[in-house]
Design a protein around this motif. Structure first.
Motif, mmCIF file in Angstrom:
data_model
loop_
_atom_site.group_PDB
_atom_site.id
_atom_site.type_symbol
_atom_site.label_atom_id
_atom_site.label_comp_id
_atom_site.label_asym_id
_atom_site.label_seq_id
_atom_site.Cartn_x
_atom_site.Cartn_y
_atom_site.Cartn_z
ATOM 1 N N TYR A 68 -8.195 4.220 -4.568
ATOM 2 C CA TYR A 68 -7.119 3.864 -5.599
ATOM 3 C C TYR A 68 -5.776 3.532 -4.661
ATOM 4 O O TYR A 68 -5.647 4.055 -3.465
ATOM 5 C CB TYR A 68 -7.124 5.365 -6.117
ATOM 6 C CG TYR A 68 -5.942 5.480 -7.028
ATOM 7 C CD1 TYR A 68 -6.024 4.870 -8.378
ATOM 8 C CD2 TYR A 68 -4.781 6.373 -6.767
ATOM 9 C CE1 TYR A 68 -4.811 5.089 -9.348
ATOM 10 C CE2 TYR A 68 -3.839 6.465 -7.667
ATOM 11 C CZ TYR A 68 -3.798 5.706 -8.706
ATOM 12 O OH TYR A 68 -2.786 5.988 -9.801
ATOM 13 N N VAL A 69 -5.159 2.783 -5.483
ATOM 14 C CA VAL A 69 -3.734 2.414 -4.946
ATOM 15 C C VAL A 69 -2.710 3.465 -5.800
ATOM 16 O O VAL A 69 -2.654 3.393 -6.690
ATOM 17 C CB VAL A 69 -3.467 1.071 -5.464
ATOM 18 C CG1 VAL A 69 -1.954 0.517 -5.030
ATOM 19 C CG2 VAL A 69 -4.447 -0.100 -5.017
ATOM 20 N N PRO A 70 -2.160 4.111 -4.879
ATOM 21 C CA PRO A 70 -1.166 5.119 -5.125
ATOM 22 C C PRO A 70 -0.365 4.442 -6.244
ATOM 23 O O PRO A 70 0.306 3.521 -6.078
ATOM 24 C CB PRO A 70 -0.306 5.704 -4.157
ATOM 25 C CG PRO A 70 -1.559 5.387 -2.983
ATOM 26 C CD PRO A 70 -2.074 4.007 -3.319
ATOM 27 N N ASN A 71 0.168 5.491 -7.168
ATOM 28 C CA ASN A 71 0.942 5.058 -8.449
ATOM 29 C C ASN A 71 0.638 3.676 -8.911
ATOM 30 O O ASN A 71 1.436 3.378 -9.692
ATOM 31 C CB ASN A 71 2.391 5.111 -7.833
ATOM 32 C CG ASN A 71 2.866 6.359 -7.089
ATOM 33 O OD1 ASN A 71 2.667 7.483 -7.560
ATOM 34 N ND2 ASN A 71 3.437 6.289 -6.007
ATOM 35 N N SER A 72 -0.363 3.308 -9.114
ATOM 36 C CA SER A 72 -0.828 2.088 -9.810
ATOM 37 C C SER A 72 -1.237 2.329 -11.147
ATOM 38 O O SER A 72 -1.290 1.372 -12.121
ATOM 39 C CB SER A 72 -1.876 1.227 -9.113
ATOM 40 O OG SER A 72 -3.218 2.019 -9.134
ATOM 41 N N HIS A 73 -1.628 3.596 -11.366
ATOM 42 C CA HIS A 73 -2.361 3.988 -12.804
ATOM 43 C C HIS A 73 -3.401 3.338 -13.135
ATOM 44 O O HIS A 73 -3.457 3.020 -14.565
ATOM 45 C CB HIS A 73 -1.056 4.211 -13.895
ATOM 46 C CG HIS A 73 0.109 4.906 -13.364
ATOM 47 N ND1 HIS A 73 -0.172 6.299 -13.220
ATOM 48 C CD2 HIS A 73 1.339 4.732 -12.929
ATOM 49 C CE1 HIS A 73 1.059 6.741 -12.639
ATOM 50 N NE2 HIS A 73 1.921 5.682 -12.619
ATOM 51 N N ASN A 74 -4.014 2.569 -12.186
ATOM 52 C CA ASN A 74 -5.539 1.698 -12.604
ATOM 53 C C ASN A 74 -6.429 2.292 -11.961
ATOM 54 O O ASN A 74 -6.405 2.039 -10.554
ATOM 55 C CB ASN A 74 -4.751 0.598 -12.048
ATOM 56 C CG ASN A 74 -5.872 -0.517 -12.454
ATOM 57 O OD1 ASN A 74 -7.138 -0.479 -12.656
ATOM 58 N ND2 ASN A 74 -5.407 -2.038 -12.835
ATOM 59 N N ARG A 75 -7.477 2.530 -12.511
ATOM 60 C CA ARG A 75 -8.797 2.906 -11.780
ATOM 61 C C ARG A 75 -9.756 1.952 -12.131
ATOM 62 O O ARG A 75 -11.012 2.473 -11.665
ATOM 63 C CB ARG A 75 -8.995 4.324 -12.218
ATOM 64 C CG ARG A 75 -7.963 5.352 -12.056
ATOM 65 C CD ARG A 75 -8.391 6.913 -12.462
ATOM 66 N NE ARG A 75 -7.763 6.847 -14.003
ATOM 67 C CZ ARG A 75 -8.359 7.483 -15.101
ATOM 68 N NH1 ARG A 75 -9.096 8.579 -14.631
ATOM 69 N NH2 ARG A 75 -7.968 7.440 -16.102
#
Length: 199
Positions: A68-75
């Protein structure tokens, strides 16, 4: 008739996401499930042709840590990673394809696990700590796995249980956001009872 359930644990998958158990903290239930399943000599078989069920040993918490890329809000990349894993299993073994994964199971405690596993592993039996129906939990197929905060991996039973029921001044405690129908229903019931509710 068989007297003992036989489980095959897939060897595929690399650490940290697969075959690595987090044994402390709020996500420890999935870690202890994995550790105990992989070390079990009574149920686990080496020959997958002798198995009744197939365990997919991944950690939803380590999946988040690793991808998970932090703060990306993309899973989507987490979901794709599990889809690629299922495709690897399906290409290498005939067992997934014969049932579409219906005789496969997994344990996952992260709140995102119902979403991450919903498509690629939708026919699997999922032991999930998040049993929110709107989040993807399927009644009649999925199993609710109790989320237990483990403080010590060396002594996981330490501090569990607490005082006897007649010595507890608080019946129930909840901390977190009000998402999910069950939490709202429980709060309504508590507000109508003679119990004290603090927010």
């Amino acid at each position: 008739m068989e007297r003992t359930l036989k489980v095959y644990v897939y060897k595929e998958g690399q650490k940290p996401i697969f075959h690595q158990a987090l044994l402390k903290g709020i996500y420890a239930s999935e870690g202890w499930f994995m550790k105990l399943m992989e070390s079990n000599r009574r149920f686990v078989v080496r020959d997958p042709r002798k198995a009744h069920m197939f365990y997919m040993p991944f950690s939803s918490r380590f999946l988040e840590f690793a991808l998970y890329v932090p703060n990306s809000h993309n899973r989507r990349n987490l979901k794709q990673y599990l889809k690629d894993y299922v495709n690897l299993i399906a290409a290498k073994h005939p067992f997934w394809n014969r049932t579409g994964g219906a005789d496969h199971f997994l344990a996952a405690c992260h709140d995102w696990a119902p979403y991450e596993t919903r498509h690629a592993m939708e026919r699997c039996i999922r032991a999930l700590c998040n049993a929110d129906l709107r989040g993807g939990f399927w009644l009649g197929k999925d199993v609710s796995l109790p989320e237990t905060y483990v403080r010590s991996s060396r002594n996981p039973l330490r501090d569990l249980g607490g005082k006897p029921a007649d010595q507890r001044p608080i019946l129930a405690f909840f901390a977190g956001n009000m998402h999910g129908a069950m939490k709202s229903t429980a709060l309504e019931w508590l507000n109508q009872s003679s119990m004290s509710v603090f927010r």
